[in-house]
Design a protein around this motif. Sequence first.
Motif, short mmCIF file in Angstrom:
data_model
loop_
_atom_site.label_atom_id
_atom_site.label_comp_id
_atom_site.label_asym_id
_atom_site.label_seq_id
_atom_site.Cartn_x
_atom_site.Cartn_y
_atom_site.Cartn_z
N HIS A 171 17.29 -106.07 -12.87
CA HIS A 171 18.64 -106.40 -12.42
C HIS A 171 19.54 -105.17 -12.30
N LYS A 172 19.23 -104.12 -13.05
CA LYS A 172 20.16 -102.99 -13.15
C LYS A 172 20.45 -102.38 -11.78
N ILE A 173 19.42 -102.14 -11.03
CA ILE A 173 19.57 -101.70 -9.64
C ILE A 173 18.73 -102.66 -8.81
N SER A 174 19.31 -103.82 -8.51
CA SER A 174 18.53 -104.89 -7.89
C SER A 174 17.94 -104.47 -6.55
N GLN A 175 18.61 -103.54 -5.84
CA GLN A 175 18.10 -103.10 -4.55
C GLN A 175 16.90 -102.17 -4.69
N GLU A 176 16.66 -101.68 -5.90
CA GLU A 176 15.60 -100.70 -6.11
C GLU A 176 14.23 -101.28 -5.76
N THR A 177 13.99 -102.51 -6.21
CA THR A 177 12.71 -103.16 -5.91
C THR A 177 12.88 -104.42 -5.08
N ASN A 178 14.08 -104.98 -5.06
CA ASN A 178 14.36 -106.23 -4.35
C ASN A 178 13.47 -107.36 -4.87
N CYS A 179 13.07 -107.26 -6.14
CA CYS A 179 12.14 -108.25 -6.67
C CYS A 179 12.81 -109.34 -7.49
N ASP A 180 14.12 -109.20 -7.75
CA ASP A 180 14.81 -110.20 -8.55
C ASP A 180 14.66 -111.58 -7.93
N LYS A 181 14.92 -111.70 -6.62
CA LYS A 181 14.85 -113.00 -5.97
C LYS A 181 13.59 -113.18 -5.12
N LEU A 182 12.89 -112.10 -4.85
CA LEU A 182 11.67 -112.22 -4.04
C LEU A 182 10.44 -112.46 -4.90
N VAL A 183 10.30 -111.70 -5.98
CA VAL A 183 9.12 -111.82 -6.83
C VAL A 183 9.37 -112.79 -7.98
N PHE A 184 10.50 -112.62 -8.65
CA PHE A 184 10.87 -113.48 -9.77
C PHE A 184 12.07 -114.35 -9.38
N ASN A 185 12.27 -115.42 -10.12
CA ASN A 185 13.50 -116.23 -10.01
C ASN A 185 13.70 -116.87 -8.65
N ASN A 186 12.65 -117.10 -7.91
CA ASN A 186 12.78 -117.76 -6.61
C ASN A 186 12.41 -119.23 -6.78
N ILE A 187 13.43 -120.07 -6.94
CA ILE A 187 13.19 -121.48 -7.23
C ILE A 187 12.76 -122.27 -6.01
N TYR A 188 12.88 -121.67 -4.82
CA TYR A 188 12.59 -122.39 -3.59
C TYR A 188 11.17 -122.17 -3.09
N GLU A 189 10.39 -121.39 -3.79
CA GLU A 189 9.02 -121.13 -3.38
C GLU A 189 8.08 -121.24 -4.57
#
Length: 293
Positions: free
Chosen positions: A97-115
């Motif tokens: 979360h600290k630099i969410s753009q660094e990996t873009n994995c917050d909502k793409l890899v983890f925490n994606n409730i729609y997939e």
Amino acid sequence: MKKDSAYTLINKQNGNLAFKLFYFDDNSSFDHISYNNFYTVIWVREGRGLLRSDCNEYLFSENALFAFSPYQPFMFSTDETFSGVAIQFHSDFYCIHKISQETNCDKLVFNNIYEQPFIYLDDVTSNKLEQLIEQFKDEFSESADGAYKLLVPTLIIFLVTIARKKAKIKNKEPIYTETNTPFVLRKLKNAIEENFREKHSPGDYAALLNISPNALAKIVKSHFNKTLTNLINERIIIEAKRELYLTNKSIKEISWELGYSDEHYFSRFFKANTDISPQMYRDSVGFGKAELN
């Protein structure tokens, strides 16, 4: 290299797991519901079976890659050969979360409730991840001072590789039998993202979308493999976890911002969905990282 080899880094300040890479050749590590206080990525190279996660079930086959957030419950059931590699890391070791753009994995890899919480890897992505796994192992073997300075940079590349693969899959529009379905699903996603702090019931969203509750429930169950109530609750829990981890707000303040005037009711709701209290989550996963760093 034996498949049961493990490479582990422990946080010297508290004795907790910081990072771990390990091979598995059976299901003994995942045949029970797990509630871990760290992120988990599991690559099932061989095997097929059933995943149970967040009160939902998914069938999977070989070369599937799974990603689970802290305290996201999961277990695998299989009667077949089951082997692969897993990576676990604590938020104190690397904060997505600290630099969410660094990996873009917050909502793409983890925490994606729609997939569904896994993807299938093609040969190109598999080869890239295999090379990165070898780099993890090399760092454990070659770091003379035990600092393992290349683990985090390699982990970032590892997560970016997964996020890019998942982004490509996400951009492919699925085929729906009803032409109106994708429109309803997009409207529902937007409605949840805009209103989950104030609106907590399925009926609220059926009214917003001008659709009958039963019709909306069928669409959600068919395409998300979960109930609308589960979908709403999961979105609230994700936000609560972020607030508990990233800020020093009181639990009362967080509960109020999420639409719960009764702090104790919110705490019971959180524990019912995570099997842990908000305070215990904060104590074991992290506290105020964004504000303190």
